[in-house]
Design a protein around this motif. Sequence first.
Motif, short mmCIF file in Angstrom:
data_model
loop_
_atom_site.label_atom_id
_atom_site.label_comp_id
_atom_site.label_asym_id
_atom_site.label_seq_id
_atom_site.Cartn_x
_atom_site.Cartn_y
_atom_site.Cartn_z
N LEU A 291 -1.02 -3.48 5.43
CA LEU A 291 -0.13 -4.35 5.30
C LEU A 291 -1.24 -4.86 6.00
O LEU A 291 -0.93 -6.32 5.40
CB LEU A 291 0.95 -3.74 7.02
CG LEU A 291 1.60 -5.27 6.51
CD1 LEU A 291 2.43 -4.88 5.28
CD2 LEU A 291 2.75 -4.43 7.51
N GLY B 95 -0.09 -2.80 -1.95
CA GLY B 95 2.07 -2.77 -1.12
C GLY B 95 2.17 -1.21 -1.83
O GLY B 95 2.83 -1.18 -0.73
N HIS C 154 -2.56 -5.91 2.45
CA HIS C 154 -1.82 -6.48 1.23
C HIS C 154 -1.34 -7.67 1.67
O HIS C 154 -1.48 -8.77 0.67
CB HIS C 154 -0.37 -5.55 1.64
CG HIS C 154 0.50 -5.90 1.02
ND1 HIS C 154 0.64 -6.38 -0.51
CD2 HIS C 154 2.08 -6.40 1.59
CE1 HIS C 154 1.70 -6.57 -0.74
NE2 HIS C 154 2.24 -6.39 0.04
N THR D 235 0.73 1.03 1.01
CA THR D 235 1.25 0.57 2.22
C THR D 235 3.11 1.12 2.51
O THR D 235 3.46 1.89 3.61
CB THR D 235 1.62 -0.86 2.77
OG1 THR D 235 0.54 -1.49 2.89
CG2 THR D 235 2.60 -1.15 4.15
N THR E 293 -1.34 2.25 8.14
CA THR E 293 -0.05 2.03 8.58
C THR E 293 -0.88 0.16 8.67
O THR E 293 -0.71 -1.17 7.60
CB THR E 293 0.95 1.97 8.10
OG1 THR E 293 1.31 3.29 8.37
CG2 THR E 293 2.30 0.90 7.72
N LYS E 294 -0.77 0.05 9.62
CA LYS E 294 -1.56 -1.97 9.76
C LYS E 294 -2.67 -1.94 9.44
O LYS E 294 -2.63 -3.35 8.95
CB LYS E 294 -1.90 -1.61 11.50
CG LYS E 294 -0.43 -1.66 12.48
CD LYS E 294 -0.59 -1.58 13.66
CE LYS E 294 0.64 -1.71 14.48
NZ LYS E 294 0.62 -1.69 16.22
#
Length: 171
Positions: A6, A70, A9, A73, A2-3
């Motif tokens: 993100l 996006g 993104h 994420t 996720t990090k």
Amino acid sequence: MTKLLLSLHVLASILAVGPITVAASMFPRYAKPPASGDDGPHDHDLRTAAFLHKICRGYAVVGIAVPVLGLATGAQMGVLGDAWLVASIVLTTIAAALLMSMVLPGQRELLEEEGGEGHDLPGTGAGSGALTVAARRSAAARLAMTTGIFNLLWATVVVLMIVRPGSTTGA
């Protein structure tokens, strides 16, 4: 994961959308013909306008990575149905449609009217001269307004991404 998504993104947003907003905002100033009675547009201004248009076109292609990353994420975070993200997706879609249907064609049209020779625009020639100076100035003003709306849409998306109203994921 996720990090990483993100981070990519956010980087894509800064590096792709940022240059479009700046270049598109500057374009009307360089493409606008002078008021009647003033000197004609300087070749330097037209070359700058053509360069700004080229930046907008190029970064628009790279900018496709922003919503793709996006969505990835959002899926990873499990927030695709959250109102703030849905609103951001809608606003991003509107901004992209505005860029593709009004900003880029408006820029191209102004360059063609000014005589696009040497401006690296495919299919342009000496300019048709069909629009009067007043009409071209008006078109540049409308383009500036449209670009402002495009920029406000992106600013709103950024605020939604930071504030995330109603989010239960923190922030």
